[in-house]
Design an enzyme around this catalytic site. Structure first.
Site, PDB file in Angstrom:
ATOM      1  N   LYS A  92       0.853  -1.193   0.000  1.00 29.80           N
ATOM      2  CA  LYS A  92       0.000   0.000   0.000  1.00 29.80           C
ATOM      3  C   LYS A  92       0.887   1.240   0.000  1.00 29.80           C
ATOM      4  CE  LYS A  92      -3.097   2.675   3.009  1.00 29.80           C
ATOM      5  NZ  LYS A  92      -3.767   2.730   4.332  1.00 29.80           N
ATOM      6  N   LYS A 120     -10.250  13.007   7.735  1.00 29.16           N
ATOM      7  CA  LYS A 120      -9.812  12.618   9.068  1.00 29.16           C
ATOM      8  C   LYS A 120      -9.983  13.783  10.037  1.00 29.16           C
ATOM      9  CE  LYS A 120      -6.260   9.332   7.530  1.00 29.16           C
ATOM     10  NZ  LYS A 120      -6.785   8.126   8.188  1.00 29.16           N
ATOM     11  N   GLU A 124      -9.357   3.635   2.047  1.00 35.25           N
ATOM     12  CA  GLU A 124      -8.840   3.700   0.677  1.00 35.25           C
ATOM     13  C   GLU A 124      -7.727   2.698   0.396  1.00 35.25           C
ATOM     14  OE1 GLU A 124      -5.545   4.984   2.701  1.00 35.25           O
ATOM     15  OE2 GLU A 124      -7.608   5.580   3.101  1.00 35.25           O
ATOM     16  N   ARG A 131      -7.401  -0.425   1.062  1.00 35.32           N
ATOM     17  CA  ARG A 131      -7.889  -1.709   0.539  1.00 35.32           C
ATOM     18  C   ARG A 131      -8.283  -1.606  -0.931  1.00 35.32           C
ATOM     19  NH1 ARG A 131     -12.376  -1.913   5.115  1.00 35.32           N
ATOM     20  NH2 ARG A 131     -10.604  -0.880   6.104  1.00 35.32           N
TER      21      ARG A 131
END
Length: 508
Positions: free
Chosen positions: A270, A282, A354, A356
């Site tokens: 990732k 966030k 995001e 994944r």
């Protein structure tokens, strides 16, 4: 980078800034560890008592400095704690040596040369001490005015040279151990540099350029898919995450091949170079360290280059799924449906889930090559941090034996990890009335839900493991052992060890 050498010199006549010795925690007080016999003799056998007077106990990571004895050409003795004294029939564990060497090297920042007289009985000990010292000496000063200039008024360069006393410079096993420690430590420290680099200087394109340069240097085949290539290929997950940023996403494929390889491993990382959360922004206090959200890709990159430098007899392909997750008028919205590279559709319920999405595309691309196993690495969920804390990463897999093998490899190299399940009942929570699957499920067990999502994008019949390194990837506390503040390079050594075991035929 700190230099690592082997030396047969005697401690009293060695010219260095310091000599490092080990101290163990004994039943009745500190005990001078093997390797420091000549130093202890110079103190008339009373070194343990002197150290105890100075407050030393031998506890792990404890560092005590004292003037060198008369007759030594080295002015300083640095005694570093090794932890509990081992049984007479067993030596110090490799991780104890790594941690002690790392603590000592960090303490000696600014020194030109240090002689390490820690317990060294074989080449494995030499490798452990060398690796710990090289990792412990690391510092990231690229953005400071003084940089790494040792002559700067307030600057201290990393320890320049580590000499391992008791080593055998002409012995093949010792030379190989030092070469391995150097290669792995240099690449792990490069991963740390990438993690620590501010996101305004490390976007997906810049990361891809670093990978391309390293690939050229080490004979690794590289392919970079830019936005146009991703659109043409149908990589809806990576594009969906990166569409909100002015810095377009990239998918980087690094291929190291060996003519003697019988197995093929694929590593998927990732690489969110900055994660704002996207439209699902966030909250304050959760953005400041999000430059580290590409730690998985950094680990994969470092592992592939390490495999090439070590000449391992295994084919290793690294996939770096790179994107910047930003909120804008073009960003993916909660409720949007993405058409993934696999052909599946995903309803995005939360744009902060995001990682994944980019991994899903890369996992499917990796699966197309039918490797013997795939391991993905990601700073994926806060839930895993809640479960395992800041120093342990979770391991999930579609094969129990492989999950155990990954766990054993991680523990062997000193990277704390723990096997986690993939409970089938949690899969239902990701059912979507609109798409094939949603990117969110039940809140409880969120780390396991993420693992179940990724499993959907692994090709049929392919062995796969998922490492959620959200906790240990970035150290916000003080340094310890050979672990610095900031980017840690977690999972690099686990991946390299998996490649070594596979090359040796010891991993399935």
């Amino acid at each position: 980078m700190t230099a690592l050498t082997l030396s047969t010199a005697a401690a009293p006549g060695l010219r260095a800034d310091a000599i490092v010795i080990g101290v163990a925690k004994g039943a009745k007080g500190p005990v001078v560890a093997p390797g420091a016999e000549t130093v202890d003799k110079a103190y008339d056998g009373r070194l343990a008592g002197v150290l105890e007077t100075l407050g030393a106990s031998g506890a792990e990571g404890e560092v005590t400095k004292l003037p060198a004895p008369a007759g030594f050409k080295t002015p300083l003795v640095v005694a570093v704690g090794l932890g509990a004294e081992p049984d007479k029939d067993s030596g110090f564990a490799p991780e104890a040596l790594r941690k002690a060497a790392g603590a000592a090297a960090r303490t000696l920042a600014g020194a030109k040369k240090a002689a390490f007289a820690l317990p060294l009985t074989d080449s494995a000990d030499a490798g452990a001490i060398g690796e710990g010292a090289l990792l412990g000496a690391y510092s990231f000063d690229a953005y400071k005015e003084n940089g790494k200039d040792p002559k700067a008024k307030n600057g201290k360069a990393p320890l320049a040279e580590v000499s391992l006393l008791g080593g055998k410079p002409r012995d093949k096993a010792y030379k190989a151990a030092v070469e391995r420690a150097t290669a792995v430590a240099e690449e792990l420290n490069r991963a740390r540099d990438l993690i620590n680099t501010p996101p305004n200087d490390l976007n997906p394109e810049a990361f891809a350029a670093v990978a391309e340069a390293a690939a050229k240097e080490h004979g690794i085949k590289v392919q970079v898919l830019d936005v146009k290539a991703l659109e043409k290929g149908g990589y809806g997950g990576i594009l969906g995450v990166g569409v909100g940023s002015a810095a377009g996403p990239r998918l980087v494929k690094l291929s190291y091949t060996s003519s003697k390889a019988k197995k093929h491993l694929a590593f998927v990382g990732k690489g969110i170079t900055y994660d704002s959360g996207g439209i699902s922004l966030k909250p304050a206090g959760h953005n400041e360290t999000m430059k580290c959200d590409m730690s998985g890709a950094a680990a994969v990159f470092a592992a592939v280059v390490s495999a090439a430098r070590l000449g391992l007899e295994v084919n290793v392909t690294g996939w770096l799924a790179l994107a910047e997750n930003m909120p804008s008028g073009t960003a993916t919205r909660p409720g949007d449906v993405l058409h993934m590279y696999s052909g599946k559709t995903v309803e995005v319920l939360n744009t902060d889930a995001e990682g994944r999405l980019v991994l899903a595309d890369a996992l499917w691309a990796a699966s197309a090559e039918k490797p013997d196993a795939i391991v993905d690495v990601a700073t994926l969920t806060g839930a895993m941090m809640l479960a395992l804390g800041n120093r342990t990463f979770g391991i999930m897999a579609n094969d129990d034996a492989f999950r155990s093998a990954v766990h054993e490899a991680a523990e062997e190299v000193g990277e704390p990890a723990w096997p986690m399940p993939l409970p089938e009942h949690l899969r239902k929570g990701m059912d979507s009335p609109t798409a094939d699957i949603a990117n969110m499920g039940e809140r409880m067990g969120g780390g396991l839900v993420a693992g179940l999502f990724l499993r959907e994008f692994v090709g049929e019949g392919i062995t796969w493991a998922h490492l959620d390194i959200a906790g240990p990837a970035f150290n916000e506390g003080g340094p310890f052992g050979y672990t610095p503040k900031g980017g840690t390079g977690t999972a690099v050594r686990t991946l390299v060890r998996l490649a070594e075991l596979t090359a040796a035929g010891d991993l399935g």
